[in-house]
Design a protein around this motif. Structure first.
Motif, PDB file in Angstrom:
ATOM      1  N   TYR A  73      11.152   1.149   6.151  1.00 45.27           N
ATOM      2  CA  TYR A  73       9.935   1.460   6.881  1.00 45.27           C
ATOM      3  C   TYR A  73       9.080   0.212   7.021  1.00 45.27           C
ATOM      4  O   TYR A  73       8.970  -0.572   6.088  1.00 45.27           O
ATOM      5  CB  TYR A  73       9.110   2.516   6.136  1.00 45.27           C
ATOM      6  N   GLU A  74       8.457   0.049   8.172  1.00 47.29           N
ATOM      7  CA  GLU A  74       7.527  -1.046   8.350  1.00 47.29           C
ATOM      8  C   GLU A  74       6.158  -0.607   7.842  1.00 47.29           C
ATOM      9  O   GLU A  74       5.829   0.567   7.847  1.00 47.29           O
ATOM     10  CB  GLU A  74       7.455  -1.443   9.814  1.00 47.29           C
ATOM     11  N   CYS A  75       5.365  -1.567   7.452  1.00 46.75           N
ATOM     12  CA  CYS A  75       4.047  -1.266   6.885  1.00 46.75           C
ATOM     13  C   CYS A  75       3.118  -0.696   7.952  1.00 46.75           C
ATOM     14  O   CYS A  75       3.032  -1.213   9.057  1.00 46.75           O
ATOM     15  CB  CYS A  75       3.441  -2.529   6.283  1.00 46.75           C
ATOM     16  N   ARG A  76       2.415   0.380   7.609  1.00 45.54           N
ATOM     17  CA  ARG A  76       1.443   0.991   8.514  1.00 45.54           C
ATOM     18  C   ARG A  76       0.043   0.432   8.295  1.00 45.54           C
ATOM     19  O   ARG A  76      -0.805   0.529   9.161  1.00 45.54           O
ATOM     20  CB  ARG A  76       1.416   2.509   8.313  1.00 45.54           C
ATOM     21  N   GLN A  77      -0.215  -0.090   7.102  1.00 44.71           N
ATOM     22  CA  GLN A  77      -1.474  -0.749   6.795  1.00 44.71           C
ATOM     23  C   GLN A  77      -1.153  -2.004   5.992  1.00 44.71           C
ATOM     24  O   GLN A  77      -0.205  -2.012   5.219  1.00 44.71           O
ATOM     25  CB  GLN A  77      -2.389   0.157   5.960  1.00 44.71           C
ATOM     26  N   TRP A  78      -1.966  -3.046   6.166  1.00 39.46           N
ATOM     27  CA  TRP A  78      -1.803  -4.300   5.424  1.00 39.46           C
ATOM     28  C   TRP A  78      -3.119  -4.648   4.768  1.00 39.46           C
ATOM     29  O   TRP A  78      -4.179  -4.496   5.363  1.00 39.46           O
ATOM     30  CB  TRP A  78      -1.426  -5.447   6.362  1.00 39.46           C
ATOM     31  N   LEU A  79      -3.045  -5.142   3.562  1.00 35.78           N
ATOM     32  CA  LEU A  79      -4.224  -5.616   2.847  1.00 35.78           C
ATOM     33  C   LEU A  79      -3.954  -7.056   2.444  1.00 35.78           C
ATOM     34  O   LEU A  79      -2.901  -7.358   1.896  1.00 35.78           O
ATOM     35  CB  LEU A  79      -4.481  -4.750   1.610  1.00 35.78           C
ATOM     36  N   THR A  80      -4.895  -7.958   2.748  1.00 33.76           N
ATOM     37  CA  THR A  80      -4.758  -9.355   2.365  1.00 33.76           C
ATOM     38  C   THR A  80      -5.993  -9.767   1.583  1.00 33.76           C
ATOM     39  O   THR A  80      -7.039  -9.124   1.664  1.00 33.76           O
ATOM     40  CB  THR A  80      -4.600 -10.262   3.601  1.00 33.76           C
ATOM     41  N   GLY A  81      -5.878 -10.825   0.824  1.00 36.17           N
ATOM     42  CA  GLY A  81      -6.997 -11.299   0.017  1.00 36.17           C
ATOM     43  C   GLY A  81      -6.918 -10.756  -1.396  1.00 36.17           C
ATOM     44  O   GLY A  81      -6.018  -9.995  -1.752  1.00 36.17           O
ATOM     45  N   LEU A  82      -7.874 -11.146  -2.213  1.00 37.32           N
ATOM     46  CA  LEU A  82      -7.865 -10.759  -3.630  1.00 37.32           C
ATOM     47  C   LEU A  82      -8.372  -9.345  -3.877  1.00 37.32           C
ATOM     48  O   LEU A  82      -8.104  -8.766  -4.926  1.00 37.32           O
ATOM     49  CB  LEU A  82      -8.697 -11.754  -4.450  1.00 37.32           C
ATOM     50  N   ALA A  83      -9.115  -8.781  -2.952  1.00 39.05           N
ATOM     51  CA  ALA A  83      -9.638  -7.415  -3.129  1.00 39.05           C
ATOM     52  C   ALA A  83      -9.812  -6.774  -1.760  1.00 39.05           C
ATOM     53  O   ALA A  83      -9.962  -7.463  -0.753  1.00 39.05           O
ATOM     54  CB  ALA A  83     -10.973  -7.455  -3.867  1.00 39.05           C
ATOM     55  N   GLY A  84      -9.767  -5.482  -1.736  1.00 38.76           N
ATOM     56  CA  GLY A  84      -9.948  -4.750  -0.491  1.00 38.76           C
ATOM     57  C   GLY A  84      -9.727  -3.274  -0.712  1.00 38.76           C
ATOM     58  O   GLY A  84      -9.509  -2.818  -1.838  1.00 38.76           O
ATOM     59  N   THR A  85      -9.767  -2.516   0.369  1.00 39.20           N
ATOM     60  CA  THR A  85      -9.654  -1.062   0.295  1.00 39.20           C
ATOM     61  C   THR A  85      -8.646  -0.564   1.316  1.00 39.20           C
ATOM     62  O   THR A  85      -8.610  -1.049   2.442  1.00 39.20           O
ATOM     63  CB  THR A  85     -11.026  -0.412   0.590  1.00 39.20           C
ATOM     64  N   ILE A  86      -7.836   0.397   0.909  1.00 38.88           N
ATOM     65  CA  ILE A  86      -6.964   1.119   1.831  1.00 38.88           C
ATOM     66  C   ILE A  86      -7.364   2.582   1.761  1.00 38.88           C
ATOM     67  O   ILE A  86      -7.929   3.036   0.764  1.00 38.88           O
ATOM     68  CB  ILE A  86      -5.473   0.960   1.485  1.00 38.88           C
ATOM     69  N   GLN A  87      -7.075   3.317   2.814  1.00 47.80           N
ATOM     70  CA  GLN A  87      -7.381   4.749   2.804  1.00 47.80           C
ATOM     71  C   GLN A  87      -6.428   5.491   3.721  1.00 47.80           C
ATOM     72  O   GLN A  87      -5.844   4.901   4.630  1.00 47.80           O
ATOM     73  CB  GLN A  87      -8.820   4.996   3.231  1.00 47.80           C
ATOM     74  N   SER A  88      -6.272   6.794   3.467  1.00 49.69           N
ATOM     75  CA  SER A  88      -5.477   7.619   4.362  1.00 49.69           C
ATOM     76  C   SER A  88      -6.188   7.638   5.714  1.00 49.69           C
ATOM     77  O   SER A  88      -7.409   7.466   5.797  1.00 49.69           O
ATOM     78  CB  SER A  88      -5.260   9.015   3.786  1.00 49.69           C
ATOM     79  N   PHE A  89      -5.430   7.836   6.785  1.00 51.76           N
ATOM     80  CA  PHE A  89      -5.955   7.635   8.126  1.00 51.76           C
ATOM     81  C   PHE A  89      -7.159   8.500   8.476  1.00 51.76           C
ATOM     82  O   PHE A  89      -8.042   8.063   9.196  1.00 51.76           O
ATOM     83  CB  PHE A  89      -4.848   7.820   9.159  1.00 51.76           C
ATOM     84  N   SER A  90      -7.234   9.720   7.995  1.00 51.25           N
ATOM     85  CA  SER A  90      -8.369  10.578   8.351  1.00 51.25           C
ATOM     86  C   SER A  90      -9.360  10.744   7.200  1.00 51.25           C
ATOM     87  O   SER A  90     -10.137  11.686   7.183  1.00 51.25           O
ATOM     88  CB  SER A  90      -7.864  11.937   8.822  1.00 51.25           C
ATOM     89  N   PHE A  91      -9.370   9.824   6.239  1.00 50.13           N
ATOM     90  CA  PHE A  91     -10.231   9.962   5.067  1.00 50.13           C
ATOM     91  C   PHE A  91     -11.706  10.102   5.428  1.00 50.13           C
ATOM     92  O   PHE A  91     -12.418  10.919   4.867  1.00 50.13           O
ATOM     93  CB  PHE A  91     -10.061   8.777   4.116  1.00 50.13           C
ATOM     94  N   GLU A  92     -12.195   9.325   6.367  1.00 48.23           N
ATOM     95  CA  GLU A  92     -13.623   9.337   6.708  1.00 48.23           C
ATOM     96  C   GLU A  92     -14.047  10.596   7.449  1.00 48.23           C
ATOM     97  O   GLU A  92     -15.224  10.903   7.526  1.00 48.23           O
ATOM     98  CB  GLU A  92     -13.988   8.102   7.532  1.00 48.23           C
ATOM     99  N   ASP A  93     -13.086  11.343   8.007  1.00 51.12           N
ATOM    100  CA  ASP A  93     -13.406  12.553   8.765  1.00 51.12           C
ATOM    101  C   ASP A  93     -13.151  13.772   7.897  1.00 51.12           C
ATOM    102  O   ASP A  93     -12.050  14.288   7.833  1.00 51.12           O
ATOM    103  CB  ASP A  93     -12.546  12.603  10.026  1.00 51.12           C
ATOM    104  N   SER A  94     -14.195  14.250   7.223  1.00 53.62           N
ATOM    105  CA  SER A  94     -14.016  15.376   6.297  1.00 53.62           C
ATOM    106  C   SER A  94     -14.021  16.727   7.000  1.00 53.62           C
ATOM    107  O   SER A  94     -13.866  17.755   6.362  1.00 53.62           O
ATOM    108  CB  SER A  94     -15.109  15.340   5.223  1.00 53.62           C
ATOM    109  N   VAL A  95     -14.152  16.752   8.331  1.00 51.91           N
ATOM    110  CA  VAL A  95     -14.209  18.014   9.066  1.00 51.91           C
ATOM    111  C   VAL A  95     -12.820  18.483   9.482  1.00 51.91           C
ATOM    112  O   VAL A  95     -12.518  19.665   9.451  1.00 51.91           O
ATOM    113  CB  VAL A  95     -15.113  17.865  10.312  1.00 51.91           C
ATOM    114  N   THR A  96     -11.945  17.559   9.875  1.00 48.55           N
ATOM    115  CA  THR A  96     -10.621  17.941  10.370  1.00 48.55           C
ATOM    116  C   THR A  96      -9.606  17.952   9.234  1.00 48.55           C
ATOM    117  O   THR A  96      -9.850  17.402   8.170  1.00 48.55           O
ATOM    118  CB  THR A  96     -10.156  16.947  11.452  1.00 48.55           C
TER     119      THR A  96
END
Length: 140
Positions: A1-24
């Motif tokens: 599988y190819e990566c769907r999200q990438w994080l670079t640097g010493l710190a950062g945040t990843i989240q599921s795609f609809s995390f910010e939308d608590s209604v759907t």
């Protein structure tokens, strides 16, 4: 599988795609990797929940803090942190995490730069996809 999200640097945040939308509905069914570029001079990658109280809420039918493949079967939404452990020590290690809280709260791995996300729908998915429960997914 190819990566769907990438994080670079010493710190950062990843989240599921609809995390910010608590209604759907929270999840789109699928298995995909999230990748982190391992920085020079660092040998492990660590994950922890953010300060958001819902930052790790994958499944309402699984007790908070559940981990381990037998306890997080393919019928449950889960993430895989290969050889994950407290501080990245090699033993004991756990690969699968599910439920309503990340336990332990800091999980490190020296085995890989990938976190595998495995999101599932219940036996009777809601119209339009998703799980239909109130869980938001993850933000690490």
């Amino acid at each position: 599988y190819e990566c769907r999200q990438w994080l670079t640097g010493l710190a950062g945040t990843i989240q599921s795609f609809s995390f910010e939308d608590s209604v759907t509905p929270q999840f789109i069914k699928g298995l995909y990797p999230v990748c982190v570029r391992r920085e020079a001079g660092y040998c492990k990658i660590c994950w922890q929940a953010t300060s958001d109280t819902s930052s790790f809420s994958l499944d309402t039918g699984t007790p908070a803090g559940t981990s381990g493949v037998p306890n997080c079967p393919a019928t449950k939404a889960r993430i895989f942190i290969p050889e994950g452990s407290v501080g990245g020590v090699t033993s004991p290690s756990v690969d699968a995490y599910c439920g309503g809280a990340l336990n332990p709260t800091l999980i490190c791995t020296i085995a890989t730069n990938r976190l595998e996300v495995d999101l599932v729908s219940p036996p009777a998915p809601v119209t339009g996809g998703g799980t239909g429960d109130a869980r938001r997914g993850f933000k690490l």
